[in-house]
Design a protein around this motif. Structure first.
Motif, PDB file in Angstrom:
ATOM      1  N   GLU A 261       0.825  -1.210   0.000  1.00  0.00           N
ATOM      2  CA  GLU A 261       0.000   0.000   0.000  1.00  0.00           C
ATOM      3  C   GLU A 261       0.858   1.257   0.000  1.00  0.00           C
ATOM      4  OE1 GLU A 261      -3.600   0.381   1.929  1.00  0.00           O
ATOM      5  OE2 GLU A 261      -4.112  -1.740   1.910  1.00  0.00           O
ATOM      6  N   ASP A 262       2.013   1.222   0.657  1.00  0.00           N
ATOM      7  CA  ASP A 262       2.932   2.360   0.614  1.00  0.00           C
ATOM      8  C   ASP A 262       3.398   2.629  -0.815  1.00  0.00           C
ATOM      9  OD1 ASP A 262       3.137   3.213   3.348  1.00  0.00           O
ATOM     10  OD2 ASP A 262       4.326   1.431   3.791  1.00  0.00           O
ATOM     11  N   ILE A 263       3.682   1.546  -1.547  1.00  0.00           N
ATOM     12  CA  ILE A 263       4.082   1.687  -2.947  1.00  0.00           C
ATOM     13  C   ILE A 263       2.959   2.332  -3.746  1.00  0.00           C
ATOM     14  CG2 ILE A 263       4.585   0.386  -5.056  1.00  0.00           C
ATOM     15  CD1 ILE A 263       5.899  -1.740  -3.184  1.00  0.00           C
ATOM     16  N   GLY A 264       1.743   1.867  -3.511  1.00  0.00           N
ATOM     17  CA  GLY A 264       0.600   2.448  -4.205  1.00  0.00           C
ATOM     18  C   GLY A 264       0.410   3.909  -3.863  1.00  0.00           C
ATOM     19  N   ALA A 265       0.524   4.239  -2.568  1.00  0.00           N
ATOM     20  CA  ALA A 265       0.345   5.623  -2.129  1.00  0.00           C
ATOM     21  C   ALA A 265       1.389   6.546  -2.749  1.00  0.00           C
ATOM     22  CB  ALA A 265       0.403   5.695  -0.610  1.00  0.00           C
ATOM     23  N   ALA A 266       2.595   6.032  -2.954  1.00  0.00           N
ATOM     24  CA  ALA A 266       3.669   6.846  -3.530  1.00  0.00           C
ATOM     25  C   ALA A 266       3.338   7.266  -4.951  1.00  0.00           C
ATOM     26  CB  ALA A 266       4.981   6.068  -3.511  1.00  0.00           C
ATOM     27  N   ARG A 267       2.486   6.480  -5.619  1.00  0.00           N
ATOM     28  CA  ARG A 267       2.101   6.796  -6.989  1.00  0.00           C
ATOM     29  C   ARG A 267       0.643   7.220  -7.089  1.00  0.00           C
ATOM     30  NH1 ARG A 267       6.100   4.420 -10.392  1.00  0.00           N
ATOM     31  NH2 ARG A 267       8.050   5.100  -9.431  1.00  0.00           N
ATOM     32  N   GLY A 268       0.025   7.533  -5.928  1.00  0.00           N
ATOM     33  CA  GLY A 268      -1.290   8.146  -5.961  1.00  0.00           C
ATOM     34  C   GLY A 268      -2.442   7.374  -5.384  1.00  0.00           C
TER      35      GLY A 268
END
Length: 409
Positions: A261-268
């Motif tokens: 989810e952190d990876i996803g949040a980093a890209r929006g």
């Protein structure tokens, strides 16, 4: 230093979907490795296999249904971990902040709300992180808060679990996901915590404040603050490099799901699907075709499916990355040395660096081994069968990797 052959002459022996190639002139020993590996894997009782073995500088030397997508179990953490290093950066830290809507009065009373801004930290604990936030507030003279706490955890969605393919949770399953996670969001606290960990974690923060003499009264609210709060305290996670290292060595499921989810949040988009989209986008940049299916970061879901082709291609692309490849290699469990391989692959002299995967009826191992000639061999073994065949499948995989370690490919 790893050596690669100067010249390559390929000898091929095909049987039951197996492919073996060798360096140098074809000899009787070349096809015998194919026979040996085939027999070893047959002892695992698997009803389905996906296997690929590559040698640096020469390409694929052994396969068995390499394009077949099977449940990767925890070898899926290879995708999550390496993408976290690429997208977030090894030095990135997740920060949890505490502020207030108004300043404290001369008596140390905040007649308004505290605002907690969650940063998606998978390592936040009550003993360290929350205690540090409390001490920082106390050092600034805060004695009481009358307006409760507003939690801004909107970095992540409200979807608490990835699709599992099962309706029950086992004791080792990770807790519900949230951007403000405390103590791995240990779901054994109570059943209501599964649906909404926010209140329970804010209560833990309230207890940390009480221990240093700060009284917090009022309601707990979840949402976005109307304006930027006045900063009071913050606590940072270890670097992403450390978190990925721990995740891969221990096969930590909670870290994997949070990092996704952190990876996803980093890209929006801080969701599991958002993280998966980022992983697939990074794979495309690397020239890797993952195929299969991915719904979580840990490989726990029965909906996950990867092929040996995809995993070996991923590992080879990572190895070509001069900046992050050596880091990923060192982060993998080492045979008979540490992590989930502490008691496996003994006798290989620490030459096996690989990620394990274990689920009912599924055993997997993907990584690198240096053979007896000093060549780097990249492999992915995914074996599926009845639940009772799991131990035999793991033993077969270990025997096959030992055979690779002893070979002169």
């Amino acid at each position: 230093m790893l050596r690669t052959p100067v010249s390559v002459v390929m000898a091929v022996a095909c049987s039951a979907g197996l492919l073996i190639t060798g360096s140098g002139p074809a000899t009787a020993s070349t096809p015998s490795l194919a026979t040996q590996l085939g027999r070893i894997l047959a002892t695992g009782g698997a009803t389905a296999m996906s296997v690929r073995v590559d040698v640096a500088g020469r390409g694929t030397v052994f396969t068995h249904s390499p394009s077949r997508a099977l449940n990767p179990a925890s070898t899926e953490k290879l995708l999550t971990g390496y993408t976290a290093l690429r997208v977030l950066g090894p030095a990135h830290r997740f920060v949890t902040k505490v502020g207030s809507t108004v300043a404290a009065d001369p008596h140390g009373v905040i007649r308004g709300r505290l605002v907690v801004t969650a940063g998606g930290d998978p390592t936040l604990s009550s003993d360290a992180g929350l205690a540090s936030l409390a001490r920082q507030l106390r050092s600034k003279g805060v004695r009481a808060v009358t307006g409760g706490i507003l939690l801004d955890d909107t970095m992540f969605s409200r979807v608490r679990f990835a699709p599992r393919g099962t309706t029950t949770l086992d004791a080792g399953d990770p807790g519900p996901l949230s951007a403000f996670a405390v103590n791995d969001n240990n779901w054994r606290l109570d059943s209501g915590y599964l649906a909404n960990p926010s209140v329970g974690n804010l209560q833990a923060l309230q207890r940390a404040f009480a221990k240093v003499g700060i009284t917090v009264t009022g309601h707990f609210v979840v949402g976005r603050p109307a304006k930027t709060p006045r900063p009071l305290a913050s606590v940072s996670s270890p670097p992403v490099a450390t978190i990925v290292h721990d995740m891969l060595k221990r096969s930590d499921n909670f870290y994997a799901e949070m990092l996704l989810e952190d990876i996803g949040a980093a890209r929006g988009k801080g969701t599991q699907l958002g993280g998966v989209k980022v992983i697939r986008a990074e794979a495309a940049k690397m020239g890797v075709s993952l195929g299969g299916n991915m719904v979580d970061g840990s490989g726990l879901s029965t909906y996950d499916a990867q092929s040996a082709n995809g995993e070996v291609s991923w590992l080879e692309a990572a190895h070509r990355d001069s900046a992050l490849g050596p880091r990923l290699y060192a982060d993998l469990p080492i045979g008979c040395v540490d992590g989930t391989l502490t008691h496996r692959l003994c006798g290989t002299g620490g030459r096996v660096h690989a990620k394990t995967g274990t689920l009912d009826g599924m055993r997997a191992l993907s990584g690198y081994v240096t053979d007896a000639a000093g060549h780097l061999v990249t492999f992915a073994f995914l074996l599926a069968g009845p639940k009772t065949t799991g131990p035999a499948a793991a033993n077969a995989i270990d025997a096959a990797v030992k055979a690779l370690a002893a070979s002169h490919l």
